[in-house]
Design an enzyme around this catalytic site. Sequence first.
Site, PDB file in Angstrom:
ATOM      1  N   TRP A 145       0.830  -1.219   0.000  1.00 61.95           N
ATOM      2  CA  TRP A 145       0.000   0.000   0.000  1.00 61.95           C
ATOM      3  C   TRP A 145       0.855   1.255   0.000  1.00 61.95           C
ATOM      4  O   TRP A 145       0.531   2.218  -0.701  1.00 61.95           O
ATOM      5  CB  TRP A 145      -0.999  -0.038   1.161  1.00 61.95           C
ATOM      6  CG  TRP A 145      -1.818  -1.291   1.119  1.00 61.95           C
ATOM      7  CD1 TRP A 145      -1.814  -2.313   2.021  1.00 61.95           C
ATOM      8  CD2 TRP A 145      -2.722  -1.701   0.068  1.00 61.95           C
ATOM      9  NE1 TRP A 145      -2.654  -3.317   1.604  1.00 61.95           N
ATOM     10  CE2 TRP A 145      -3.225  -2.978   0.414  1.00 61.95           C
ATOM     11  CE3 TRP A 145      -3.149  -1.112  -1.126  1.00 61.95           C
ATOM     12  CZ2 TRP A 145      -4.132  -3.674  -0.395  1.00 61.95           C
ATOM     13  CZ3 TRP A 145      -4.050  -1.793  -1.927  1.00 61.95           C
ATOM     14  CH2 TRP A 145      -4.529  -3.052  -1.565  1.00 61.95           C
ATOM     15  N   LYS A 149     -12.598  -2.359   6.833  1.00 65.05           N
ATOM     16  CA  LYS A 149     -11.877  -3.270   7.708  1.00 65.05           C
ATOM     17  C   LYS A 149     -12.383  -3.108   9.148  1.00 65.05           C
ATOM     18  O   LYS A 149     -12.992  -4.015   9.690  1.00 65.05           O
ATOM     19  CB  LYS A 149     -10.375  -3.045   7.582  1.00 65.05           C
ATOM     20  CG  LYS A 149      -9.875  -3.472   6.192  1.00 65.05           C
ATOM     21  CD  LYS A 149      -8.609  -2.791   5.756  1.00 65.05           C
ATOM     22  CE  LYS A 149      -8.353  -2.933   4.282  1.00 65.05           C
ATOM     23  NZ  LYS A 149      -7.983  -4.258   3.819  1.00 65.05           N
ATOM     24  N   ASP A 188      -2.120   6.355   6.187  1.00 68.26           N
ATOM     25  CA  ASP A 188      -3.163   5.436   5.747  1.00 68.26           C
ATOM     26  C   ASP A 188      -3.432   4.526   6.942  1.00 68.26           C
ATOM     27  O   ASP A 188      -2.582   3.737   7.336  1.00 68.26           O
ATOM     28  CB  ASP A 188      -2.642   4.630   4.547  1.00 68.26           C
ATOM     29  CG  ASP A 188      -3.642   3.576   4.079  1.00 68.26           C
ATOM     30  OD1 ASP A 188      -4.700   3.421   4.703  1.00 68.26           O
ATOM     31  OD2 ASP A 188      -3.339   2.902   3.073  1.00 68.26           O
TER      32      ASP A 188
END
Lengths: 362, 362
Positions: free
Chosen positions: A104, A197, A173
Site C-alpha cells: 500500500w 476493515k 493510511d
Amino acid sequence: MKEKRIYNFNPGPAALPLPVLEEIRESFLNFGGSGMSVTEVSHRSAQFDEVINDAIERTKRLLKLDDKFRVLFIQGGASMQFCMIPMNFMKDGQSADYVNTGTWSTKAIKEAQIQGKTVNVVASSEDKDFSYIPKDIPFNSDAVYAHITSNNTIKGTQWASFPDTKGVPLISDMSSDIMSRAFDVNPFGFIYAGAQKNIGPAGVCMAIIREDMLEMVPDSVPSMLKYTTYSSKNSLYNTPPCFAIYTVQLVLKWLEETIGGLDKMEEINRKKADRLYSFIDSSDFYRGTAELESRSIMNITFRLPSEELEKSFVQKGLENDLGGLKGHRSVGGCRASIYNPTPPEAVETLVDFMKTFEKENG
Amino acid sequence: MKEKRIYNFNPGPAALPLPVLEEIRESFLNFGGSGMSVTEVSHRSAQFDEVINDAIERTKRLLKLDDKFRVLFIQGGASMQFCMIPMNFMKDGQSADYVNTGTWSTKAIKEAQIQGKTVNVVASSEDKDFSYIPKDIPFNSDAVYAHITSNNTIKGTQWASFPDTKGVPLISDMSSDIMSRAFDVNPFGFIYAGAQKNIGPAGVCMAIIREDMLEMVPDSVPSMLKYTTYSSKNSLYNTPPCFAIYTVQLVLKWLEETIGGLDKMEEINRKKADRLYSFIDSSDFYRGTAELESRSIMNITFRLPSEELEKSFVQKGLENDLGGLKGHRSVGGCRASIYNPTPPEAVETLVDFMKTFEKENG
C-alpha cells in the site's frame, strides 16, 4: 452452502458487528420512521443529517479530536487518497517524504510519481520483504508532509508507535487499524481509512484533516478531488454513499456504547492478537512472518511447513466455519484478520482448529 | 413517524423496487450461503464475481451493447465523472463540445474548465431558464467528444431523441434516465449514470465505454481516475462498493425478469408521465414548467399559484404518505420524480391527492 453465519477472518471487506447487521436488517424497509429504506431517503433530509453528524461526532469523541480537525467521508477507498493527497498538498517545487512498508505504501508513492510530484522515500523495509517497520528515519524538515501506512494488511506489520517528524505534518493510511487503539492525533495533518476493515462496509473512506492543511489545496484541483469541497459542504457537496456512512455510524455507536471506547477496544484487540501469536510461537508447525516488535494486532500472518498444507489449512478452515484464512494473493501463506468486530470467541475457535490441524498434519 | 412504507417521489436517492429491498433484507446476514453478509464477503470471492458479472451481463442485454462496449463501476457519482471525462479524453490543444441544459451540464463544463481544458458550449437553454432542450446544434467536427445531459432532474427536461454529432463520440450523463427507455447506443463513446435514481442506491456510478475511447487515456492520469484501470481489472482494481453493486444487480434482474426489459419499462414510464402531465394540463391550478416537447418522463416539475401553496402541498403530501414532492432547493416549486421503481399506483395516488388539494385550495 452455510446454514448459519461463520467466523470471518477476511482482510477486507471484513466482519461487521452482528448487532449492527441486525439493526440494518431490522430497519431496512422503514428507516427511522421515514417510511423509506435508508437507501431511499434524501441525503438532504433531516434523517440523513442526523446519520452523518452522529458519525462525525462519535469519531471526534472516540479519537479525542479537537476543533482543529474535520471528519470527511469520501468515495474511492484509500486508493483514491493515494492520488488526492499529493494533488492537494504538494505544489511544484515541493517534495514529500514517504516510508515504504509494503504494497500500500508502494502504491501511494506510485500515485504521487504518476503526477510528476517529488517523492523522497526516506525509509523502506523492502530489504527484508517488508517484514518490519523501519526505525530512526531521516525525515526532511522541508517536506510538505511525511506519509506512512500505520498497519500493513498484507505483511502483517504495524507501527507500534508513530515517528517524530519534527513538526512536518504526518499523514497516515490507517485503513486497517483506525479505531483499533488509542493514539495521539496531534502530530497528524491528515489521516485516512477505507472503511471496510474496522469501521464499515466498502464504499466509503473516512478522512480526518487538520484545518491548516486545507489552506494548502490549490484552486486548479477539480471539485470532487479537493478536500476543501468536502470540508465546506460537510461531505454533502454531491450525493454521498449514504448506506455506507449509515453503517459506519452504527459501527461507531457499537464501539462507543457496547465496547466502551478505544481503550477498551485496544485491550480486547491486544488480547486477541496475543492469544494467536502466543500459540503460533509455542508451535513448531506454524511460523509467524513479521518481526516480533513490528507485529500487527490486526492481521496475523503465518506460514505452515508447505504450500500444500497451507492450501489444505484454508480449505479445512472453511469447512469448519472459519472463513478468509488465505494470505494475500501476492504473498501466499495464511492470515487471520482480527479487526474490531472479530469477537474473542472467533480467535479461540481458530486456535482450537489450528491445534487440531497441527495434530492431524504435523 | 410512519408505521408503513410511503410512496417516495424523491429525486435521488430515490425509491427502489420493493422486491429488491426485500431480497436484500432476507439475505442480509447470510448472503448466497456464504455465512457472511454481502457487506462482509471478499470482493475477490467467487460469490462477488457472480454479482458484478451478472450486473454487467444484464446491462449488456438490456441496452443491447455489443462487444465493443465495456461496463464499469466507479465511485464518486456523476460529479466525479465531470472531472474524469476531460482528464481521460481531452489532451492539450484539443477541445470538446458541451450542450448546457441546466445545473448538471453547467457543473460538467466547470470541471473541465478548472483543469484548463478548452470547452465549446455549442448550445444552451439558459436564455429561457433551462426549460427546453436546444435544437439544430452546430457541433464542431474536430471536437474530441460532444457532451450532453440526457435528462435534467432539476428543470424536468429530457432529450426526446439524441443529436447527430456527425461521428464525434457522444457522451451523456444519463444519471436520471438510464434504463428508463430503449435507445440506440451506437453514437455514444461514453455513458455514465449515478445509480441512485433508476438503478440502485447512492455510492456507485455505472459507466459504459466504447473500447476505442480507452485509447485516448493519457498515462499521466492517476490509476483511480483512469478508465483503463477499471476496464482492465473488471472494476476490481481496488475494493469496489460491493453493497451498491449488489443492489444494482438486483434492480437490473427485476428490470429484466419482472418488468420484461426496456421496451416494457418505457411503456410503463410513458404511461405514468402521461397520466401526470395530462392531469396538470387539464388543471388551471397546477402549471408544468418545462416546454411541451422537452418534457421529462422521469421528473415532472410543476408550480402552484403561490409559494405558500407549494409549501403546503409538499407538507400535506407527506402527511398523506407521498414523500419527496419538493422542487430542487435551487429553483423551488414542486416535482414528482417517477423513476423506474415508482409503481403506477403511486402516480394514481398522487393524482388523487392533487385533485383533492386543488379542491381544498383552488
